[in-house]
Motif scaffolding. Structure first.
Motif, PDB file in Angstrom:
ATOM      1  N   LEU A 162     -51.275 -25.088  31.429  1.00  0.00           N
ATOM      2  CA  LEU A 162     -52.462 -24.612  30.732  1.00  0.00           C
ATOM      3  C   LEU A 162     -52.678 -23.128  30.940  1.00  0.00           C
ATOM      4  CD1 LEU A 162     -54.743 -27.672  31.382  1.00  0.00           C
ATOM      5  CD2 LEU A 162     -54.269 -26.694  29.127  1.00  0.00           C
ATOM      6  N   MET A 206     -51.809 -32.185  28.542  1.00  0.00           N
ATOM      7  CA  MET A 206     -51.765 -30.724  28.467  1.00  0.00           C
ATOM      8  C   MET A 206     -51.200 -30.181  29.779  1.00  0.00           C
ATOM      9  SD  MET A 206     -55.422 -29.969  26.612  1.00  0.00           S
ATOM     10  CE  MET A 206     -56.377 -30.487  28.024  1.00  0.00           C
ATOM     11  N   ASP A 245     -56.377 -21.702  26.320  1.00  0.00           N
ATOM     12  CA  ASP A 245     -56.529 -23.103  25.938  1.00  0.00           C
ATOM     13  C   ASP A 245     -57.964 -23.589  26.144  1.00  0.00           C
ATOM     14  OD1 ASP A 245     -53.326 -23.714  27.416  1.00  0.00           O
ATOM     15  OD2 ASP A 245     -53.790 -23.576  25.270  1.00  0.00           O
ATOM     16  N   VAL A 271     -60.043 -23.358  31.431  1.00  0.00           N
ATOM     17  CA  VAL A 271     -58.884 -22.938  32.211  1.00  0.00           C
ATOM     18  C   VAL A 271     -59.164 -21.544  32.758  1.00  0.00           C
ATOM     19  CG1 VAL A 271     -56.400 -22.590  32.236  1.00  0.00           C
ATOM     20  CG2 VAL A 271     -57.402 -24.284  30.679  1.00  0.00           C
TER      21      VAL A 271
END
Length: 122
Positions: free
Chosen positions: A85, A82, A89, A120
């Motif tokens: 970010l 990922m 998310d 995040v």
């Protein structure tokens, strides 16, 4: 029967990266469709990405270009890389497997891990 165990979650600032791993038990792992899903409290679980037995992949529109799904059959391990970010998310990320039929990040899947939290911050 397949047992799935996720790892790699954590807290990161927006723009950062994380790699999630999912280790599977069971001799038929390489033949399964594997997927990643995420869920935020109060919301429905959302499909993120899936990878078929032939290695073909599919992604939710919200993560295309930022997330990559891959697997190592020799290690019975699924990954979700990922990047870039965003706060949206954030969620509990689940690894899942299904034995037959289509392979998209869309339920139903037969087997589920216990989840790993990704947070995040902006």
């Amino acid at each position: 029967q397949v047992q799935l165990v996720e790892s790699g979650g954590g807290s990161v600032q927006a723009g950062g990266s994380l790699r999630l791993s999912c280790t599977a038990s069971g001799s038929r792992y390489s033949t399964f469709c594997m997927g990643w899903f995420r869920q935020v409290p109060g919301k429905e679980r959302e499909g993120v990405a899936a990878i078929a037995r032939d290695g073909s992949t599919s992604f939710a529109d919200s993560v295309k270009g930022r997330f990559t799904i891959s697997k190592d059959n020799a290690k019975n391990t699924l990954y979700l890389q990922m990047n870039s970010l965003k706060p949206e998310d954030t969620g509990m990320y689940y690894c899942a497997a299904r034995a037959a039929g289509y392979c998209y990040p869309r339920e139903p899947y037969s087997y589920w891990g216990q989840g790993t939290q990704v947070t995040v911050s902006s």
